[in-house]
Design a protein around this motif. Structure first.
Motif, short mmCIF file in Angstrom:
data_model
loop_
_atom_site.label_atom_id
_atom_site.label_comp_id
_atom_site.label_asym_id
_atom_site.label_seq_id
_atom_site.Cartn_x
_atom_site.Cartn_y
_atom_site.Cartn_z
N ILE A 180 48.36 42.38 22.89
CA ILE A 180 48.25 40.98 23.27
C ILE A 180 47.44 40.93 24.55
O ILE A 180 47.82 41.51 25.57
CB ILE A 180 49.63 40.34 23.48
N THR A 181 46.30 40.27 24.49
CA THR A 181 45.41 40.20 25.64
C THR A 181 45.39 38.78 26.19
O THR A 181 45.39 37.81 25.44
CB THR A 181 43.98 40.62 25.28
N THR A 182 45.36 38.69 27.50
CA THR A 182 45.26 37.40 28.18
C THR A 182 44.01 37.44 29.04
O THR A 182 43.89 38.27 29.95
CB THR A 182 46.50 37.16 29.07
N LEU A 183 43.07 36.57 28.73
CA LEU A 183 41.79 36.55 29.42
C LEU A 183 41.62 35.24 30.18
O LEU A 183 41.78 34.17 29.61
CB LEU A 183 40.64 36.69 28.42
N VAL A 184 41.30 35.34 31.46
CA VAL A 184 40.98 34.16 32.26
C VAL A 184 39.51 34.24 32.64
O VAL A 184 39.01 35.28 33.06
CB VAL A 184 41.85 34.07 33.52
N LEU A 185 38.82 33.11 32.46
CA LEU A 185 37.39 33.03 32.77
C LEU A 185 37.14 31.87 33.72
O LEU A 185 37.73 30.79 33.58
CB LEU A 185 36.59 32.79 31.49
N HIS A 186 36.26 32.11 34.67
CA HIS A 186 35.80 31.04 35.57
C HIS A 186 34.35 30.73 35.22
O HIS A 186 33.51 31.63 35.19
CB HIS A 186 35.89 31.47 37.03
N HIS A 187 34.09 29.47 34.93
CA HIS A 187 32.73 29.04 34.58
C HIS A 187 32.13 28.27 35.75
O HIS A 187 32.73 27.34 36.25
CB HIS A 187 32.74 28.14 33.34
N ARG A 188 30.99 28.65 36.17
CA ARG A 188 30.18 28.03 37.23
C ARG A 188 30.00 29.00 38.39
O ARG A 188 30.96 29.53 38.94
CB ARG A 188 30.79 26.74 37.77
N LEU A 189 28.76 29.23 38.72
CA LEU A 189 28.44 30.08 39.86
C LEU A 189 28.49 29.26 41.15
O LEU A 189 28.16 28.08 41.15
CB LEU A 189 27.05 30.70 39.67
N PRO A 190 28.86 29.91 42.26
CA PRO A 190 29.33 31.29 42.34
C PRO A 190 30.78 31.41 41.87
O PRO A 190 31.57 30.48 42.02
CB PRO A 190 29.21 31.61 43.83
N HIS A 191 31.11 32.59 41.31
CA HIS A 191 32.48 32.84 40.91
C HIS A 191 33.34 33.12 42.14
O HIS A 191 32.84 33.66 43.14
CB HIS A 191 32.56 34.04 39.97
N PRO A 192 34.60 32.79 42.11
CA PRO A 192 35.49 33.13 43.21
C PRO A 192 35.74 34.63 43.23
O PRO A 192 35.37 35.34 42.28
CB PRO A 192 36.77 32.36 42.87
N PRO A 193 36.36 35.15 44.28
CA PRO A 193 36.71 36.58 44.29
C PRO A 193 37.49 36.91 43.03
O PRO A 193 38.36 36.14 42.60
CB PRO A 193 37.58 36.72 45.55
N VAL A 194 37.20 38.07 42.44
CA VAL A 194 37.79 38.39 41.14
C VAL A 194 39.31 38.52 41.21
O VAL A 194 40.00 38.31 40.20
CB VAL A 194 37.15 39.67 40.57
N HIS A 195 39.85 38.81 42.40
CA HIS A 195 41.31 38.91 42.48
C HIS A 195 41.96 37.55 42.21
O HIS A 195 43.09 37.47 41.71
CB HIS A 195 41.76 39.47 43.84
N GLU A 196 41.23 36.46 42.49
CA GLU A 196 41.77 35.13 42.20
C GLU A 196 41.80 34.89 40.69
O GLU A 196 42.71 34.23 40.16
CB GLU A 196 40.94 34.06 42.88
N VAL A 197 40.81 35.43 39.99
CA VAL A 197 40.78 35.32 38.53
C VAL A 197 41.93 36.14 37.95
O VAL A 197 42.64 35.69 37.04
CB VAL A 197 39.42 35.80 37.98
N CYS A 198 42.11 37.35 38.48
CA CYS A 198 43.20 38.21 37.99
C CYS A 198 44.57 37.61 38.30
O CYS A 198 45.51 37.77 37.50
CB CYS A 198 43.07 39.60 38.59
N ASP A 199 44.69 36.93 39.42
CA ASP A 199 45.97 36.30 39.75
C ASP A 199 46.39 35.33 38.65
O ASP A 199 47.56 35.27 38.26
CB ASP A 199 45.88 35.55 41.08
#
Length: 214
Positions: A180-199
């Motif tokens: 079971i995979t959970t994927l979060v994506l941020h659309h629009r540059l610039p992307h936030p720090p990746v740790h925020e996406v992982c959070d």
């Protein structure tokens, strides 16, 4: 990791990885008889029974949404969380849609939008099921990706991979014979720090992991 092209544009590398979760198909010997005819029938029966007990929050035209490529667990991402639970983690409940783009697709699950960010960026979360041997095999296949140290959530091992340049982060949890995979994506540059996406990916995983059969 499962973004239908008709909604979110071209697929990310995580979609490609998700498709590879599937276990090897049934072997067929030269005479044309399946090695595991009985197991195949049983698998189809389990998938059929499970799919009939789930009332999805949308009308799906796909009769083979549940199939032998994603029936390793009875977990159904689309109905795992209540409206209250989704709202509590900032998800727009009425944004839910089937992640599958075609009938009989390997990946089974749903995609939601998060509440619109103040910077105008769009956040999306998808949770998918596909039959898989396990995290170690999956990690070995994608050893070139950027893997973070595993986490223990509710006593279960969770793999995490990130791609800062793409604004994405994905978690992996084993449930029976499926990943079971959970994927979060941020659309629009610039992307936030990746740790925020992982959070966000980890938060969604924490909210659902106790609902996933072991």
């Amino acid at each position: 990791m499962l973004r239908p092209t008709n909604r979110l544009g071209s697929w990310s590398s995580s979609v490609r990885k998700g498709a590879a979760l599937v276990l090897p198909g049934l072997l067929v010997i030269a005479c044309g008889a399946s090695v595991n005819d009985t197991e195949e029938v049983a698998s189809e029966s389990v998938a059929s029974e499970a799919s009939q007990t789930v009332s999805l929050p949308f009308s799906s035209p796909f009769k083979n949404r549940w199939n032998s490529a994603n029936d390793g667990t009875e977990y159904e991402p689309c109905v795992a969380l209540s409206t209250f639970e989704l709202e509590r983690i900032g998800v727009q409940t009425d944004s839910v849609r089937d992640a599958a783009g075609t009938d009989g697709q390997t990946l089974r699950g749903c995609t939601w939008d998060f509440e619109r960010a103040s910077d105008g960026g769009r956040w999306v979360v998808s949770q998918m099921v596909a039959n898989s041997v396990g995290l170690d095999t999956y990690r070995q296949k994608y050893a070139a990706d950027h893997w973070l140290p595993d986490r223990q959530i509710s006593g279960r091992r969770v793999g995490i991979t990130e791609a800062g340049s793409l604004g994405e982060c994905m978690t992996y949890v084993q449930s029976g014979g499926a990943g079971i995979t959970t994927l979060v994506l941020h659309h629009r540059l610039p992307h936030p720090p990746v740790h925020e996406v992982c959070d966000r990916a980890i938060e969604f995983t924490k909210a659902t992991i106790d609902k996933m059969p072991r």
